[in-house]
Design an enzyme around this catalytic site. Structure first.
Site, PDB file in Angstrom:
ATOM      1  N   GLY A  12      44.695  51.507  39.892  1.00  0.00           N
ATOM      2  CA  GLY A  12      45.642  50.406  39.706  1.00  0.00           C
ATOM      3  C   GLY A  12      44.958  49.347  38.865  1.00  0.00           C
ATOM      4  N   GLU A 169      62.470  38.624  41.405  1.00  0.00           N
ATOM      5  CA  GLU A 169      62.351  39.454  40.192  1.00  0.00           C
ATOM      6  C   GLU A 169      63.310  40.644  40.291  1.00  0.00           C
ATOM      7  OE1 GLU A 169      58.139  40.189  39.295  1.00  0.00           O
ATOM      8  OE2 GLU A 169      58.299  38.377  38.070  1.00  0.00           O
TER       9      GLU A 169
END
Ligand SMILES: Cc1cc2nc3c(=O)[nH]c(=O)nc-3n(C[C@H](O)[C@H](O)[C@H](O)COP(=O)(O)OP(=O)(O)OC[C@H]3O[C@@H](n4cnc5c(N)ncnc54)[C@H](O)[C@@H]3O)c2cc1C
Length: 409
Positions: A12, A169
């Site tokens: 990640g 979002e």
């Protein structure tokens, strides 16, 4: 003497930037480094809500990991970590394979917290990984297709739990996606509902008042039904039960109620608080000299005793120190203490609006949306230089594959 083995778990934000640091600084043959990740692609977690809504192509959200490694100083291995034996210094993969290490870096990221609310674990959809968000998108498409047959309004009622950063979002992308999906399936936009359910009294708890006001009025203007001071009591495949007595008919509850460390961490024999591994100022697991942990998997306490939040900004800054500290460890040199420098926070509300604060300056609207794009571009720049920024920018959004991917936990 044998070449030391460094193993990085998770590609990640934390794992990849640490790898870049090692590539830049390690001398040839100084260490044997292996980067292990579940898939051979890195997903840009900060944009996963776009995959849910189908507002960004898969190519924009995922990057092929071997392409991101610039040298042969790091070997990539696709594999799912199942456990670690810290005494024999071996990582166990789901495949049954064992990987030896001398130095380990844990960057296994986050899982979603559902707080034990009945039905949420089984029935709500979680923004957790690329595959999980792709599965939500396919579910959304199936609801549109099925609505044409049965006109059941619960199919087009999309609820998002939580009006924090990720929830906002997510709503922003749904606002943008609905007209396009309605056009595609020849359904009036008025048949769709977007509902945001939040336990606090306003959206974006902890943000400045201007950001809250901007977001709430943007939602109102775009027909979002905002339910603040409202708690979800239960969730079934077709209904959401609220604490105001309402039974909301909806087949899509997208859970943005909070994150915790990867649940795998609890199976490791390590000091853990609130699902995250306790680390020291050098980013090493408390009480261990050869095991580092960063990003959402790590619990780093600031001087005032409060933890750093699980954000990409923290993971990247930690990786920029973790890489050099790994090298210092294997060279027997002094490690550097990690210090976090908060540069700001910007939450996007779709492509054309955002709210937040950057370097102390409150911003909202189109300018904030552009700033958000600059932040995303900076990450790509750190990862792969100007070439990667341009390559990603030029990628034209291919339509999403509509193949169903089974819902993954
Ligand atoms: C929708 C959304 C929007 C966000 N927006 C922002 C934002 O605007 N700004 C910000 O700062 N932060 C944001 N965040 C938070 C940010 O994405 C995370 O803090 C960040 O991804 C943490 O990085 P990490 O390296 O710790 O973990 P991750 O980026 O999650 O990486 C973990 C990696 O480990 C791999 N992995 C997991 N389990 C295993 C296993 N068992 N075996 C092998 N590999 C495994 C995963 O596949 C993944 O590649 C957002 C998060 C979400 C979900």
């Amino acid at each position: 003497m044998q070449t030391p083995k460094v193993v990085i778990l998770g590609a990640g934000y934390g794992g990849l930037i640490t790898s870049r640091q090692l590539e830049k600084t390690l001398l040839n043959g100084e260490a044997q480094v292996t980067l292990i990740n579940k898939h051979d692609y890195h997903y840009i977690s900060t944009q996963l809500h776009k995959t849910v809504a189908g507002t960004a192509s898969d190519e924009k959200i995922t990057l092929h990991i071997p392409d991101l490694l610039k040298t042969d100083k790091i070997q990539f291995k696709k594999g799912t970590v199942q456990g670690v034996n810290f005494t024999s210094k071996k990582v166990q993969l789901e495949s049954g394979e064992f990987i030896d290490y001398d130095y380990l870096m844990i960057g296994l990221g986050f899982d979603v917290s559902t707080f034990g609310i009945p039905g949420v674990e089984e029935n709500a959809f979680k923004i957790k990984s690329f595959r999980s968000t792709k599965a939500i998108y396919n579910h959304v498409l199936r609801q549109f297709a099925a609505y044409k047959e049965d006109l059941d309004p619960s199919r087009l009622t999309f609820a998002v739990a939580g009006a924090g950063f990720t929830g906002i979002e997510m709503i922003g992308e749904l606002i943008e996606a609905m007209p396009k999906l309605c056009l595609k399936y020849d359904i009036p936009v008025s048949a769709t509902r977007i509902i945001n359910i939040e336990a606090s009294a306003s959206v974006l708890p902890g943000f400045n008042k201007e950001a809250i006001d901007f977001t709430e009025s943007y939602f109102k203007k775009n027909g979002v039904e905002l339910m603040t001071s409202t708690k979800i009591l239960e969730c079934s495949p077709t209904t959401i039960t609220l604490d105001n007595g309402e039974e909301l008919p909806s087949r899509t509850l997208i859970w943005s109620g909070g994150v915790r460390g990867n649940t795998l961490l609890e199976k490791l024999d390590l000091p853990i608080s609130k699902g995250r591994i306790n680390i020291d100022k050098f980013l090493r697991v408390q009480g261990m000299e050869n095991v580092f942990c960063i990003g959402d998997a790590a619990l780093f306490l600031k001087e005032d005793g409060t933890p750093l939040p699980p954000t990409a900004q923290v993971a990247i800054q930690q990786a920029e120190v973790c890489g050099p500290n790994l090298i210092a460890s294997l060279r027997g040199e002094q490690l550097k203490a990690f210090e976090y420098h908060h540069k700001g926070t910007v939450a996007s509300i779709g492509n054309k609006a955002a709210v937040g604060k950057v370097f102390g300056l409150k911003i909202s609207g189109l300018f904030a949306a552009l700033m958000k794009q600059v932040i995303e571009a900076r990450y790509l720049f750190v990862l792969g230089g100007p070439g990667l920024v341009i390559k990603q920018f030029l990628k034209i959004g291919k339509p999403h594959s509509e193949l169903a991917i089974s819902k993954q936990k």
